[in-house]
Design a protein around this motif. Structure first.
Motif, short mmCIF file in Angstrom:
data_model
loop_
_atom_site.label_atom_id
_atom_site.label_comp_id
_atom_site.label_asym_id
_atom_site.label_seq_id
_atom_site.Cartn_x
_atom_site.Cartn_y
_atom_site.Cartn_z
N ARG A 78 1.09 -1.28 -0.05
CA ARG A 78 0.09 -0.02 -0.13
C ARG A 78 0.84 1.20 0.19
N SER A 79 0.23 2.20 -0.28
CA SER A 79 1.18 3.39 -0.38
C SER A 79 0.52 4.32 0.91
N LEU A 80 1.58 5.17 1.29
CA LEU A 80 1.52 5.98 2.61
C LEU A 80 2.07 7.17 2.41
N LYS A 81 1.45 8.19 2.83
CA LYS A 81 2.12 9.49 2.94
C LYS A 81 2.84 9.67 4.30
N VAL A 82 4.01 9.97 4.21
CA VAL A 82 4.68 10.27 5.53
C VAL A 82 5.27 11.90 5.51
N LYS A 83 4.82 12.37 6.49
CA LYS A 83 5.57 14.06 6.43
C LYS A 83 6.74 13.66 7.39
N ILE A 84 7.79 13.99 6.62
CA ILE A 84 9.21 14.04 7.32
C ILE A 84 9.44 15.47 7.86
N PRO A 85 9.55 15.85 9.01
CA PRO A 85 9.96 17.09 9.59
C PRO A 85 11.29 17.56 9.22
N ALA A 86 11.30 18.78 9.13
CA ALA A 86 12.74 19.59 8.93
C ALA A 86 13.55 19.28 10.35
N GLY A 87 14.91 18.86 9.90
CA GLY A 87 15.96 18.53 11.17
C GLY A 87 16.26 17.37 10.98
N VAL A 88 15.49 16.04 10.46
CA VAL A 88 15.95 14.95 10.58
C VAL A 88 17.24 14.60 10.04
N ASP A 89 17.92 13.49 10.58
CA ASP A 89 19.20 13.34 10.01
C ASP A 89 19.47 11.59 9.92
N THR A 90 20.40 11.29 9.41
CA THR A 90 20.58 9.72 9.23
C THR A 90 20.38 9.01 10.50
N GLY A 91 19.49 8.18 10.50
CA GLY A 91 19.15 7.41 11.81
C GLY A 91 17.98 7.92 12.42
N THR A 92 17.56 9.15 12.12
CA THR A 92 16.24 9.48 12.77
C THR A 92 15.14 8.62 12.40
N ARG A 93 14.35 8.09 13.40
CA ARG A 93 13.11 7.29 13.04
C ARG A 93 11.73 7.98 13.47
N ILE A 94 10.97 8.05 12.52
CA ILE A 94 9.70 8.46 12.50
C ILE A 94 8.64 7.42 12.91
N GLN A 95 7.95 7.52 13.98
CA GLN A 95 7.22 6.59 14.29
C GLN A 95 5.64 6.48 13.81
N LEU A 96 5.05 5.78 13.18
CA LEU A 96 3.78 6.03 12.68
C LEU A 96 2.87 4.82 13.34
#
Ligand SMILES: [Zn+2]
Ligand SMILES: [Zn+2]
Length: 375
Positions: free
Chosen positions: A208-226
């Protein structure tokens, strides 16, 4: 009869000052490993471990053992004065504890996907459409696992209890053990006609496709929890979470340190001496950077607010420009003549014009300093 030399602390793998709880824990662990039903070859060790526990769990016997005595010489044979239920209790974590059938419904696992983004996207944030493949609740059977028009049925083997009891003979006599019912895997129910689409698991894999809002300031290794976007649980259980892990592509010009950006500007010796302006292609578009006359290799120019947006507070990092002065390597006759005249005018044409300085004032120190304290 046990030798009084046996160190029962070593047999259980505990220290001499171990608490009663530690001793019980150590025995339980070993007894599970060495129980004759599990490990028929280890009966001798199992007896030894049980003996050790019998001594160390009894304050009087433990004291005798600590004094070097033989706790078994007075009390008769093995097992005397020691409740059988204590041993069973140590084995199975509480007498008569009923586990009952386990539920087919379980929470799904968390899922992790990686997303590669550019530096500008990390700096300002971006919304991405992701393709995610996870287990989702089977739409045909709604997660129940039974074919349409059929249902689950109580297990005939365990009568719905999910476990079966078994009497085994051990050196302790007859022991009643219970184990998950092999007919229903402990569920207490069976699925006579499994759903053809999910094979009875209640889940199917879907993309399925999913829209993810990636906030400003993330870096390699940052994890966004959905929350709730992970794997659906078996048997129609609730889904786990989906974690989107950021991987930032290296930028050809800028290297990132925290929220600060660094780049190097190379200028010819003449421009460095006379001063010049360099146009820098920043994340915010082209910006002129003035290099004052006399700028040195290793000097830095800090441009505020042109770095990456801070993730958890207001503002942005800085952009640090490292100056690198290049000495010309090929001179034609006229250029060489001009440089010799210049050197003469500056009194720099003789020997020993080079100055030996301590490393503290030198180029390498400045360079290192600039990297260690980019602000
Ligand atoms: Zn199904
Ligand atoms: Zn069963």
């Amino acid at each position: 009869m046990a030798s009084s030399q046996t160190d029962y602390y070593a047999v259980l793998g505990v220290s001499r000052d171990a608490s009663d709880a530690d001793i019980k824990k150590a025995y339980r662990r070993l007894a599970r490993q060495l129980h004759p039903d599990v490990n028929p070859g280890e009966e001798e060790r199992f007896k030894e471990v049980t003996k050790a526990y019998e001594v160390l769990a009894d304050p009087a016997k433990r004291e005798l053992h600590d004094l070097g005595g033989d706790p078994f010489s007075t009390g008769g044979g093995f097992g005397s004065g020691f409740g059988f239920s204590d041993i069973m209790d140590a084995f199975f974590g509480g007498a008569g504890a009923s586990r009952g059938p386990r539920s087919r419904q379980r929470r799904g696992q968390d899922a992790l996907i990686q997303v590669e983004i550019g530096l500008d996207e990390a700096a300002f944030g971006v919304t991405r459409e992701l393709q995610v493949e996870t287990a989702t609740t089977c739409p045909t059977c709604q997660g129940v696992g039974a074919a349409v028009g059929t249902s689950t049925r109580r297990c005939d083997v365990c009568h719905g209890r999910g476990e079966v009891q078994q009497v085994t003979r051990s050196f302790l006599g007859q022991v009643m053990t219970s184990r998950p019912c092999p007919a229903c895997q402990g569920f207490g129910t069976v699925i006579p006609h499994p759903c053809a689409d999910c094979g009875g698991d209640g889940r199917v894999r879907t993309r399925r496709s999913l829209k993810v809002k990636i906030p400003a300031g993330v870096d390699t290794g940052t994890r966004i929890q959905l929350a709730g976007e992970g794997e659906s649980g078996p048997g129609g259980g609730p889904p786990g979470d989906l974690y989107v892990e950021i991987v930032e592509r290296p930028h050809p010009t800028y290297s990132r340190q925290g929220d600060d950006l660094h780049c190097t500007v190379a200028v010819p010796m003449t421009a460095a001496a006379l001063g010049t302006t360099v146009t820098l292609d920043t994340l915010d578009g082209p910006r002129p950077v003035e290099l004052r006359a006399g700028v040195q290799s290793g000097q830095t120019i800090t441009l505020p607010d042109l770095g990456v947006t801070h993730l958890r507070r207001q503002g942005r990092g800085v952009l640090v420009v490292h100056v690198e002065v290049h000495t010309p390597t090929r001179l034609d006759d006229e250029q060489e003549e001009l440089l010799r005249r210049l050197a003469g005018l500056r009194g720099e044409d003789g020997p020993d014009v080079g100055q030996v300085t301590g490393e503290q004032q030198g180029f390498f120190h400045r360079l290192r300093d600039a990297f260690n304290n980019p602000r």
